[in-house]
Design an enzyme around this catalytic site. Sequence first.
Site, PDB file in Angstrom:
ATOM      1  N   HIS A  38       0.826  -1.218   0.000  1.00  0.00           N
ATOM      2  CA  HIS A  38       0.000   0.000   0.000  1.00  0.00           C
ATOM      3  C   HIS A  38       0.856   1.262   0.000  1.00  0.00           C
ATOM      4  O   HIS A  38       0.544   2.237  -0.672  1.00  0.00           O
ATOM      5  CB  HIS A  38      -0.960  -0.012   1.195  1.00  0.00           C
ATOM      6  CG  HIS A  38      -2.178  -0.849   0.946  1.00  0.00           C
ATOM      7  ND1 HIS A  38      -2.149  -2.223   1.013  1.00  0.00           N
ATOM      8  CD2 HIS A  38      -3.444  -0.519   0.582  1.00  0.00           C
ATOM      9  CE1 HIS A  38      -3.357  -2.699   0.717  1.00  0.00           C
ATOM     10  NE2 HIS A  38      -4.164  -1.694   0.457  1.00  0.00           N
ATOM     11  N   LYS A 104      -9.334  -7.965   7.603  1.00  0.00           N
ATOM     12  CA  LYS A 104     -10.041  -8.237   8.853  1.00  0.00           C
ATOM     13  C   LYS A 104      -9.961  -7.033   9.784  1.00  0.00           C
ATOM     14  O   LYS A 104      -9.047  -6.211   9.655  1.00  0.00           O
ATOM     15  CB  LYS A 104      -9.489  -9.486   9.539  1.00  0.00           C
ATOM     16  CG  LYS A 104      -8.139  -9.321  10.217  1.00  0.00           C
ATOM     17  CD  LYS A 104      -7.770 -10.578  10.959  1.00  0.00           C
ATOM     18  CE  LYS A 104      -6.383 -10.490  11.568  1.00  0.00           C
ATOM     19  NZ  LYS A 104      -6.338  -9.745  12.848  1.00  0.00           N
TER      20      LYS A 104
END
Lengths: 193, 297
Positions: A38, A104
Site C-alpha cells: 500500500h 479483517k
Amino acid sequence: MKSVRLDLPADREVVRSLRVGDEVHLYGRIVTGRDAAHKLLVEKKPDDLRDILAGTFIYHCGPVVRRKGDGWEVTAAGPTTSIREEPYQAQVLKDYGLAGAIGKGGMGEKTRDGLIASGSVYLHAVGGVASLLARRIKRVVEVRLLEELGPPEAFWVFEVEDFPALVTMDSTGASLHQQVRDLSKAAFDKLIG
Amino acid sequence: MPVAKPDYKTFETAVYETIVAAATRLPADVTAGIKAAHDAETGDAAKTALAGILENIALAANDSTPICQDTGFPTFFFSLPPKWERTRIVEIVRRCLARATQEGVMRPNAVDSLTGKNSGDNSGELFPAFYFDEADGPDLTLKLLLKGGGSENVSCQYRLPHAPFKAGRDLAGVEKVVLHGIFEAQGFGCSPGVISVAIGSDRAQGYALAKKGLLRPLHDRSQVPALAALEERLLEEGNRLGIGTMGFGGKTTVLGVKVAAAHRHPASFYVTIAYGCWALRRKVLTFGGETHTIADY
C-alpha cells in the site's frame, strides 16, 4: 443473511448494491497487498500493476507459500489486520479502480468515505482460517515484486473459487465495525459505572 | 543417579515436531472452547465465522498445514536439566525454524527493522524469543508459543491509577483497565481471545509474565483465591461487551482469562495484558532422552 456470488472482475453495479451483512462468495482473480504494497502504491504510483488490480479486490494477506515445480502452492492465506492500511486505502481504491478490499478488523472513516466515493466495499474474511481459505485458492497465477518485498508483502495473484467473506462496510457508508464499537462502548460504560 | 548426556540429535527431531505440531494442531482445550462458543452463539455472522474456524482447525490438523498464515513470533520457554548447553539449543532451534519455513509450515516472519528485508528463515536479532530456566527433574521441557502479530498489536499495558475510569491501585482498578483493553481490542486481535493479565513487576517483566500466562490450560483457575475470582468476573464481564467473534457482535468475546501477580515498585502499578487470538498455538515438549511427548499444556 443474503448470499451473493461475485465473479471477478466485478460488475460495479453489483458491488454498489452490496450491503453490510451480505455474505459474498468470490470467483476469479484477487491480488494480495499489505503494508509495504500500500505504501508503494501511494508513494510510487506504479503503472505496471494496473493490469492485475483493475476491477478486482486487494486482499490484505501475507500468505504461506512453497515451491511446487515451476510454480507455487499456498498452504495458508488468511487476512491480516486492515486498519494499518487506513492512511492509504481510499487513495489505492480510487487510483487503481479496485472493487474493494478484503481484510479483517474493518477500517476507519477515511476508507469509509473512499468506499462511498468510488462505490466499492470492504469485505471481512474470517481471521485465522488460513488453511480453509488456502483451499479456495485454485491457482497462483503470478507474483509481482517478490524479491523486493519478500513473500508476506509481495503482490500474489490468486485464482479463487467460492472464497467466502462478509460485507462489513458498504458504499452507503454503513459499517458493522462502527455499530459494534458503539454497542460495546455503551456496555463498557455501564460495567465501569 | 548419573546425569544423562544430552542427545542433541534426537532432541533436534523433537523440536522440529513440536514446531510443526504448534503451527498445525490447535490444543484440544482451545478447540473445545471454540466449539462451546459456536454452539451457544445465536448471531448469524458470528456463528458462521465460528463454524469456519472449526472447519479450518480440522483441515489444518488433517493436512498438517498452518492453522493461521501468521505463524507468529515464536517464543521458546526452556527448562534445562544439567549439562544442556544454551548455545547449542539456540542453534538447533534456528535450524528447525529454517526447515519448517522451507516446508511451508512457518511463514518467514523475521524482518530487519532498518532495511525492511525479510531474513527468510525466521531467524534474526532477538528473533525468535528464548527464555531459559532450570528443570526440576531429569527431563528437559520446552513450552512453545506461536503468537500472531495482530494479537500482539492489541496487547497493552496500563499504569494505575488511571484517571479516565477512576481506576485505582487495587483489584477493582485492575478490572476496569482490563475491560478497557478488551474493548479497545474489538475484533482486531482475532476474537474470541484469551486474555492473560500480569499485575505488578516492571514494564518488561510484566509483558513476559502476561505472555507466559497464555501457556495455561483454558479452564484452569489461579491458585490465589482473589485472582481466581477476578478471572471469573473478567470472563463474564468481558463477554458482556458483545464484541463477539471477529468483532461481528455476539455472545463470546473472551474464551478465557488468566491473571498472575508479582511484586511491584512502590511508585509503579502496571497492569499488562497479553491478548491471545483464538488460534492460541502452544505445545509442551517433555524430552527425556529415550522418550519424548508433545502435549497441549
